[in-house]
Design an enzyme around this catalytic site. Structure first.
Site, PDB file in Angstrom:
ATOM      1  N   ASP B  25      -2.573  -9.194   7.924  1.00 51.15           N
ATOM      2  CA  ASP B  25      -1.344  -8.442   8.256  1.00 51.15           C
ATOM      3  C   ASP B  25      -1.555  -7.312   9.267  1.00 51.15           C
ATOM      4  O   ASP B  25      -0.633  -6.917   9.953  1.00 51.15           O
ATOM      5  CB  ASP B  25      -0.825  -7.854   7.022  1.00 51.15           C
ATOM      6  CG  ASP B  25      -0.461  -8.773   6.022  1.00 51.15           C
ATOM      7  OD1 ASP B  25      -0.345 -10.146   6.139  1.00 51.15           O
ATOM      8  OD2 ASP B  25      -0.332  -8.545   4.602  1.00 51.15           O
ATOM      9  N   ASP B  76       0.495 -12.566  -8.600  1.00 43.28           N
ATOM     10  CA  ASP B  76       1.710 -13.165  -8.698  1.00 43.28           C
ATOM     11  C   ASP B  76       2.863 -13.619  -7.521  1.00 43.28           C
ATOM     12  O   ASP B  76       3.746 -13.782  -7.631  1.00 43.28           O
ATOM     13  CB  ASP B  76       2.640 -12.487  -9.821  1.00 43.28           C
ATOM     14  CG  ASP B  76       2.735 -10.884  -9.069  1.00 43.28           C
ATOM     15  OD1 ASP B  76       2.263 -10.791  -8.064  1.00 43.28           O
ATOM     16  OD2 ASP B  76       3.336 -10.096  -9.816  1.00 43.28           O
ATOM     17  N   HIS B  84      -4.892  -4.489  -7.928  1.00 45.60           N
ATOM     18  CA  HIS B  84      -5.435  -4.026  -9.247  1.00 45.60           C
ATOM     19  C   HIS B  84      -6.611  -3.601  -8.992  1.00 45.60           C
ATOM     20  O   HIS B  84      -7.444  -4.025  -7.953  1.00 45.60           O
ATOM     21  CB  HIS B  84      -5.288  -5.103 -10.231  1.00 45.60           C
ATOM     22  CG  HIS B  84      -5.961  -6.177 -10.316  1.00 45.60           C
ATOM     23  ND1 HIS B  84      -5.112  -7.358 -10.507  1.00 45.60           N
ATOM     24  CD2 HIS B  84      -6.973  -6.792  -9.655  1.00 45.60           C
ATOM     25  CE1 HIS B  84      -6.113  -8.556 -10.435  1.00 45.60           C
ATOM     26  NE2 HIS B  84      -6.911  -7.999  -9.678  1.00 45.60           N
ATOM     27  N   HIS B 120      -3.907   4.585  -4.499  1.00 43.93           N
ATOM     28  CA  HIS B 120      -3.861   4.330  -6.111  1.00 43.93           C
ATOM     29  C   HIS B 120      -5.115   3.655  -6.772  1.00 43.93           C
ATOM     30  O   HIS B 120      -5.489   4.095  -7.828  1.00 43.93           O
ATOM     31  CB  HIS B 120      -2.405   3.582  -6.299  1.00 43.93           C
ATOM     32  CG  HIS B 120      -1.958   3.427  -7.612  1.00 43.93           C
ATOM     33  ND1 HIS B 120      -1.054   4.154  -8.326  1.00 43.93           N
ATOM     34  CD2 HIS B 120      -2.426   2.456  -8.564  1.00 43.93           C
ATOM     35  CE1 HIS B 120      -1.143   3.584  -9.356  1.00 43.93           C
ATOM     36  NE2 HIS B 120      -1.908   2.626  -9.541  1.00 43.93           N
ATOM     37  N   GLU B 121      -5.387   2.519  -6.063  1.00 42.04           N
ATOM     38  CA  GLU B 121      -6.348   1.803  -6.761  1.00 42.04           C
ATOM     39  C   GLU B 121      -7.637   2.370  -7.051  1.00 42.04           C
ATOM     40  O   GLU B 121      -8.296   2.428  -7.813  1.00 42.04           O
ATOM     41  CB  GLU B 121      -6.652   0.354  -5.828  1.00 42.04           C
ATOM     42  CG  GLU B 121      -5.279  -0.549  -5.926  1.00 42.04           C
ATOM     43  CD  GLU B 121      -4.395  -0.824  -7.299  1.00 42.04           C
ATOM     44  OE1 GLU B 121      -5.100  -0.873  -8.350  1.00 42.04           O
ATOM     45  OE2 GLU B 121      -3.305  -0.932  -7.556  1.00 42.04           O
ATOM     46  N   HIS B 124      -8.056   4.414  -9.847  1.00 40.81           N
ATOM     47  CA  HIS B 124      -8.548   3.571 -11.002  1.00 40.81           C
ATOM     48  C   HIS B 124      -9.977   3.256 -10.862  1.00 40.81           C
ATOM     49  O   HIS B 124     -10.589   3.558 -11.919  1.00 40.81           O
ATOM     50  CB  HIS B 124      -7.816   2.221 -11.075  1.00 40.81           C
ATOM     51  CG  HIS B 124      -6.442   2.281 -11.309  1.00 40.81           C
ATOM     52  ND1 HIS B 124      -5.721   2.895 -12.508  1.00 40.81           N
ATOM     53  CD2 HIS B 124      -5.516   1.666 -10.727  1.00 40.81           C
ATOM     54  CE1 HIS B 124      -4.349   2.694 -12.358  1.00 40.81           C
ATOM     55  NE2 HIS B 124      -4.247   2.049 -11.487  1.00 40.81           N
ATOM     56  N   HIS B 130      -2.901   5.070 -15.508  1.00 43.28           N
ATOM     57  CA  HIS B 130      -1.608   5.330 -14.796  1.00 43.28           C
ATOM     58  C   HIS B 130      -1.076   6.816 -15.284  1.00 43.28           C
ATOM     59  O   HIS B 130      -1.185   6.963 -16.562  1.00 43.28           O
ATOM     60  CB  HIS B 130      -0.589   4.348 -15.213  1.00 43.28           C
ATOM     61  CG  HIS B 130      -0.775   3.192 -14.274  1.00 43.28           C
ATOM     62  ND1 HIS B 130      -0.673   1.892 -14.511  1.00 43.28           N
ATOM     63  CD2 HIS B 130      -1.326   2.969 -13.004  1.00 43.28           C
ATOM     64  CE1 HIS B 130      -1.014   1.034 -13.869  1.00 43.28           C
ATOM     65  NE2 HIS B 130      -1.365   1.839 -12.705  1.00 43.28           N
ATOM     66  N   ALA B 285      27.927  21.024  -0.980  1.00 47.00           N
ATOM     67  CA  ALA B 285      29.095  20.198  -0.747  1.00 47.00           C
ATOM     68  C   ALA B 285      29.885  19.821  -1.898  1.00 47.00           C
ATOM     69  O   ALA B 285      29.142  19.644  -2.934  1.00 47.00           O
ATOM     70  CB  ALA B 285      28.848  18.909   0.331  1.00 47.00           C
TER      71      ALA B 285
END
Lengths: 80, 371
Positions: B25, B76, B84, B120-121, B124, B130, B285
Site C-alpha cells: 500500500d 479478519d 495486534h 498504538h501497537e 502493547h 488498552h 450560535a
C-alpha cells in the site's frame, strides 16, 4: 417470533466480538433461570469500559462501537 | 491507562526491531519512516532506545500478514481488527502484526495511517494494555492522526512512564501532551453546545460528549470519530431543524453535516450566513426552533438570521444585554432547551426566557452534562 435475519447477523457479530475481545466463552448447557447470562455480563463489561450506557443489551450505540475499526491485542498468556 | 500487570515490561532500555516484510500500500521508505516515527513516540518520553536490525531475531519483529498468519490469532479481512501486538517477553513477545487486508496510508485520511496504528501497537509491545480514555493513543479504536503533528496524549505518557520512568535526557521544549477534558472539571469552558436529532452535543477541544435524555451517562468521543472532516477546537455549533443539519463554526469557516456526512460545497465562509466580512469568528450560535431564527454571538453583540427566508434580519447586530438582561460578558456557547435559552459564559450557564429576556438561574455545565 423468529428473529429477523438482520438481528441474527448482528447477534452473531456481537457474539464473535465479545469472544474475541472480552473472552466470552461458548454458552453451552442450560442457563440458570433468572441469572444474568455470560453474554450479558460481557456486554455490560464492554459498555462500562467504553463509558456507554450499561444496558446489557445490544443497543444501537453498542453495536456502532463494535463496528469501528480497532486493535485486537492478543491474550497476554501467549506472550508469556 | 492500564498495563498488563505482573510487571510485564522489558528488563532493558535498549531494544531492537526488525521490519520483516512490507505492505504494497505504501513505499518502503514510507513504511520505514512510519515505523521509526511510531517507536520514537515512546522513546521521546522514556529512557527506551530502539535500534533497527536487518536480520536475525529482534525484540520487536514487525510484519504484515492476512487471515491466518501463524500466531493462532487470524486477522479478519478488511476493517474490523487492524493489527495486534504481543506484550513484552521473549519469542513472540513484543512482536507487532499488521493486517495486510487493510489499506494503510502514509498520512491520508482515507485508509488507516500506518503511523497511528503502529504507535498504538508498540504501546502493547512495550507493556501497555488498552486505555478507557477516548483521547489516549491506547484507546482500542482507530482515529486519524497526522504523523508530523502528533503529540502523545498525557494518559499514554503517564502509562509508559509508570513502567520505564521519564526521559532523563533534556529534549527541546515542544507542545505539551494533550489531556482529555473531564466533565467533572468545574472550571471547564465548553467550546460549543448543540443538539443532534434529540441528543445534546457538548464540544471541547478535539472531543465531544453525546448525551441523550434517556441515558444517565454521556458518551465522550473524538469529534473525528463522528465527522472525520470536521475541525477540532470549534467556536460554535447549532442544529438546524429546517434543514436537519448540524453546523460547526471555526474561524471564518462553517461546516455542515447531515448525519455523518459533510454536505456538498462545505466548508464555506461564514459570510454565507450574511455575516459581514468584518466578523472573523463566531463565539456562539443558538437555534431558536419556534421562530427558526439563528442567533450568532460575536463579542458583545449578536446577529439574527432567518433560517426560513435565508436572510439576516434587519436591525442587527444588537447588544447581547439589550435582549438578555445582565449578560455583559462574552457568550461562549448557547443552547435552546424546552423553551428556555441557555447562554454559556465561561464555566457558567445562564438560563433565560427568550420571550421576556429575564434571567432565571445561573447554573454550571453539569446541569446538562453530568459529571
Amino acid at each position: 417470533m423468529p428473529l429477523s435475519q438482520d438481528n441474527m447477523e448482528e447477534e452473531q457479530f456481537a457474539e464473535s466480538y465479545l469472544k474475541k475481545f472480552y473472552n466470552l466463552t461458548e454458552e453451552t448447557g442450560p442457563l440458570l433461570r433468572g441469572g444474568v447470562s455470560p453474554k450479558t455480563k460481557k456486554l455490560m463489561e464492554m459498555q462500562k469500559f467504553f463509558q456507554l450506557q450499561i444496558t446489557g443489551t445490544l443497543d444501537a450505540d453498542t453495536l456502532d462501537l463494535m463496528k469501528r475499526p480497532r486493535c485486537g491485542v492478543p491474550d497476554v498468556d501467549i506472550a508469556q | 491507562f492500564s498495563t498488563f500487570g505482573n510487571n510485564l515490561k522489558w528488563q532493558t532500555n535498549t531494544l531492537t526491531y526488525r521490519i520483516e516484510n512490507y505492505t504494497p500500500d505504501m513505499s518502503q521508505a514510507e513504511v520505514d519512516y512510519s515505523i521509526e516515527k511510531a517507536l520514537q513516540v515512546w522513546a521521546k518520553v522514556t529512557p527506551l532506545k530502539f535500534t533497527r536490525i536487518y536480520s536475525g531475531i529482534a525484540d520487536i519483529m514487525i510484519s504484515f500478514g492476512s487471515r491466518d498468519h501463524g500466531d493462532f490469532y487470524p486477522f479478519d479481512g478488511p476493517d474490523g481488527t487492524l493489527a495486534h501486538a504481543f506484550a513484552p517477553s521473549s519469542g513472540i513477545g513484543g512482536d507487532a502484526h499488521f493486517d495486510e487486508d487493510e489499506k494503510f496510508t502514509f498520512r491520508s485520511n482515507t485508509g488507516y495511517v500506518l503511523f497511528m496504528v503502529a504507535a498504538h501497537e508498540f504501546g502493547h509491545s512495550l507493556g501497555l494494555s488498552h486505555s478507557d480514555d477516548p483521547g489516549a493513543l491506547m484507546y482500542p479504536h482507530y482515529s486519524y492522526g497526522n504523523p508530523d503533528t502528533f503529540i502523545l496524549p498525557r494518559d499514554d505518557v503517564k502509562g509508559i512512564q509508570s513502567l520505564y520512568g521519564g526521559n532523563e535526557e533534556p529534549i527541546a521544549p515542544g507542545p505539551t501532551a494533550p489531556t482529555t477534558p473531564d466533565a467533572c472539571d468545574s472550571t471547564m469552558v465548553l467550546d460549543a453546545v448543540a443538539t443532534l436529532r434529540g441528543e445534546m452535543l457538548f464540544f471541547k477541544d478535539r472531543f465531544l460528549w453525546r448525551h441523550s435524555q434517556q441515558s444517565s451517562t454521556p458518551q465522550q468521543t473524538l469529534i473525528a470519530n463522528i465527522w472525520s472532516s470536521a475541525p477540532d477546537n470549534i467556536d460554535a455549533a447549532f442544529e438546524s431543524l429546517e434543514s436537519d443539519q448540524v453546523f460547526l463554526f471555526k474561524g471564518s469557516r462553517v461546516w455542515a453535516f447531515s448525519g455523518y456526512d459533510l454536505q456538498a460545497n462545505y466548508p464555506k465562509s461564514i459570510t454565507s450566513f450574511g455575516l459581514p466580512r468584518t466578523v472573523k469568528k463566531v463565539d456562539a450560535a443558538l437555534y431558536e426552533p419556534q421562530s427558526r431564527k439563528i442567533f450568532f454571538f460575536v463579542g458583545k453583540n449578536y446577529y439574527s438570521y432567518d433560517d426560513v427566508r435565508k436572510t439576516m434580519d434587519k436591525g442587527f447586530p444588537k447588544r447581547v444585554d439589550e435582549t438578555f438582561s445582565g449578560m455583559t460578558s462574552q457568550v461562549t456557547a448557547a443552547l435552546q432547551h424546552r423553551g428556555f435559552t441557555y447562554l454559556y459564559s465561561g464555566p457558567y450557564m445562564h438560563e433565560y426566557s427568550l420571550r421576556s429576556g429575564r434571567l432565571y438561574r445561573v447554573l454550571r455545565n453539569n446541569y446538562f452534562l453530568p459529571c
